[in-house]
Design a protein around this motif. Sequence first.
Motif, PDB file in Angstrom:
ATOM      1  N   ILE A   1      40.991  39.960  40.511  1.00 56.38           N
ATOM      2  CA  ILE A   1      40.682  40.918  41.638  1.00 56.38           C
ATOM      3  C   ILE A   1      41.662  42.249  41.422  1.00 56.38           C
ATOM      4  O   ILE A   1      41.123  43.340  41.478  1.00 56.38           O
ATOM      5  CB  ILE A   1      41.056  40.512  42.829  1.00 56.38           C
ATOM      6  N   ASP A   2      43.067  42.219  41.342  1.00 60.72           N
ATOM      7  CA  ASP A   2      43.916  43.067  40.959  1.00 60.72           C
ATOM      8  C   ASP A   2      43.482  44.057  39.696  1.00 60.72           C
ATOM      9  O   ASP A   2      43.877  45.041  39.738  1.00 60.72           O
ATOM     10  CB  ASP A   2      45.398  42.518  40.900  1.00 60.72           C
ATOM     11  N   ASN A   3      43.126  43.174  38.788  1.00 57.39           N
ATOM     12  CA  ASN A   3      42.751  44.058  37.460  1.00 57.39           C
ATOM     13  C   ASN A   3      41.218  44.391  37.230  1.00 57.39           C
ATOM     14  O   ASN A   3      40.982  44.873  36.073  1.00 57.39           O
ATOM     15  CB  ASN A   3      43.445  43.253  36.347  1.00 57.39           C
ATOM     16  N   LYS A   4      40.648  44.153  38.341  1.00 57.79           N
ATOM     17  CA  LYS A   4      38.877  44.398  38.423  1.00 57.79           C
ATOM     18  C   LYS A   4      38.386  43.908  37.081  1.00 57.79           C
ATOM     19  O   LYS A   4      37.657  44.516  36.430  1.00 57.79           O
ATOM     20  CB  LYS A   4      39.137  45.824  38.295  1.00 57.79           C
ATOM     21  N   LEU A   5      38.797  42.494  36.785  1.00 56.17           N
ATOM     22  CA  LEU A   5      38.052  41.968  35.417  1.00 56.17           C
ATOM     23  C   LEU A   5      37.001  41.164  35.774  1.00 56.17           C
ATOM     24  O   LEU A   5      36.534  40.461  34.797  1.00 56.17           O
ATOM     25  CB  LEU A   5      39.244  41.228  34.810  1.00 56.17           C
ATOM     26  N   ALA A   6      36.361  41.094  36.875  1.00 55.49           N
ATOM     27  CA  ALA A   6      35.508  39.963  37.257  1.00 55.49           C
ATOM     28  C   ALA A   6      34.405  40.626  38.472  1.00 55.49           C
ATOM     29  O   ALA A   6      34.908  41.346  39.205  1.00 55.49           O
ATOM     30  CB  ALA A   6      35.964  38.770  37.511  1.00 55.49           C
ATOM     31  N   SER A   7      33.331  40.126  38.410  1.00 57.71           N
ATOM     32  CA  SER A   7      32.509  40.578  39.534  1.00 57.71           C
ATOM     33  C   SER A   7      32.981  39.780  40.929  1.00 57.71           C
ATOM     34  O   SER A   7      33.562  38.872  40.709  1.00 57.71           O
ATOM     35  CB  SER A   7      30.806  40.012  39.468  1.00 57.71           C
ATOM     36  N   ASP A   8      32.333  40.108  41.935  1.00 48.80           N
ATOM     37  CA  ASP A   8      32.738  39.444  43.221  1.00 48.80           C
ATOM     38  C   ASP A   8      32.063  38.002  43.249  1.00 48.80           C
ATOM     39  O   ASP A   8      32.835  36.861  43.614  1.00 48.80           O
ATOM     40  CB  ASP A   8      31.951  40.210  44.526  1.00 48.80           C
ATOM     41  N   GLU A   9      31.068  37.752  42.704  1.00 49.34           N
ATOM     42  CA  GLU A   9      30.358  36.545  42.580  1.00 49.34           C
ATOM     43  C   GLU A   9      31.261  35.738  41.834  1.00 49.34           C
ATOM     44  O   GLU A   9      31.639  34.559  41.767  1.00 49.34           O
ATOM     45  CB  GLU A   9      29.051  36.744  41.890  1.00 49.34           C
TER      46      GLU A   9
END
Length: 436
Positions: free
Chosen positions: A110-118
Amino acid sequence: MKKITYLLTGLFLFVAVNGAKAQASQECHIKYNLFKGDVTTKKYEQSKPNLEYLLDNCAGLSINIYKYGVKVAENLKDPVLAKKVYETRLANFPDADPAKAHSDYAEFLIDNKLASDEEVFEILKKAYDISPKDMGVKNIFRYFEAIAEKYQDTEPQKVFDTYDDVMESVGEKLEDYSKKIAKLQEKDSLGTITSREKKNLRAYTINSSSLGQVEGGLDAKISKIATCERLIPIYTRDFESKKTDGVWLKRAVSRMYNKECTADPLFEKLANEYAKVTQSADAYNFLAGVLAKHGDNSGAAEMRKKAFDLETDPFKKAKYKLREAQSASGSRARALAYEALKYNPNMGKAYLFIASLYQRSANSCGSDEFEKRMVYVAALNKAVKANQVDPGCGAGRYISSYKKNVPSKKLVFQKGLASGASYRVGCWIGETVRVP
């Protein structure tokens, strides 16, 4: 001769393979010790090549590779390396504190925006399925929020069940912190606390406060979904199939009680069935409320005593006393709240309850504006005390509210008093406080 040749060849291969393995193992230990030395001396850039070697060649050597590895990746601000550290750890040490590992991994993504919400949700679900209480504070709330968004309209019962599980986990954590804080606060007051313990006390206080905020956030979220209009049809529909399920009955009764749906006949039906199925202290305590509602005060008192005597946990005894206090008023309610504090001196909610009793009496316990506002000072003192002994009880908003209502400097001056002077709040409250 051929047989001897085969035997010798096999022996050479065995020695060679095992020699190579021993050499590789030795190399792993050398690299690990170099890596550990660099990390402990904060040479993060220098430690990276050895970390990468360990991840590629010695992944099962030690869980500490990953504990130190996360620190390296975070200090170098290297999200690719961090992702490799987390994923290699989960593959090689799936049973080493897995809920926390998944929760930390989700936080990192989350902190590094490396994955989707799903993708994040799926990782949080793995953590939750293993052990909700070992998840990070923020992630407990994130997971519940995602469940609420997904199912509030289609499967509200799933939302309620998740809320109950999460709140039980949060409650366990808060209770654990409360016990630790109480012990360390006592040592602090005696001057026997060590520097390490002082550091722990600060950490427990911060964590408890954060959990209290999560608890408040969860309550706010569920309040919009768990209305009486929604609960009653669901519990009515499921009653016949669930009426022997003690856990379901406990949660249904508790939710209807907390949402003030007790006027509906279904609440009594659930409470009676809960007592019949579990014969537990908690069930008898709810039943006492039903009896009191019907005017059977002696029966209610008997049922409360039965519940209280049956319970052995002092923390739960305190909760029963506070629940009894909440059905009383004035000095009787306060006396019961103080009884609760005898069993759990760090029960912030008991102090907040007393504060709320005072606040509700503000208009009737004063003949002028100054006297009425001094009642808020007495309420504020209790809220501050709640926050001191139990940082996770959510006292902050009460403190903020009461502070806004204490006498102004102008009002104190007009009354002819000095700030800091003793003042006795009258009426049934009868407490001496300091003029603000």
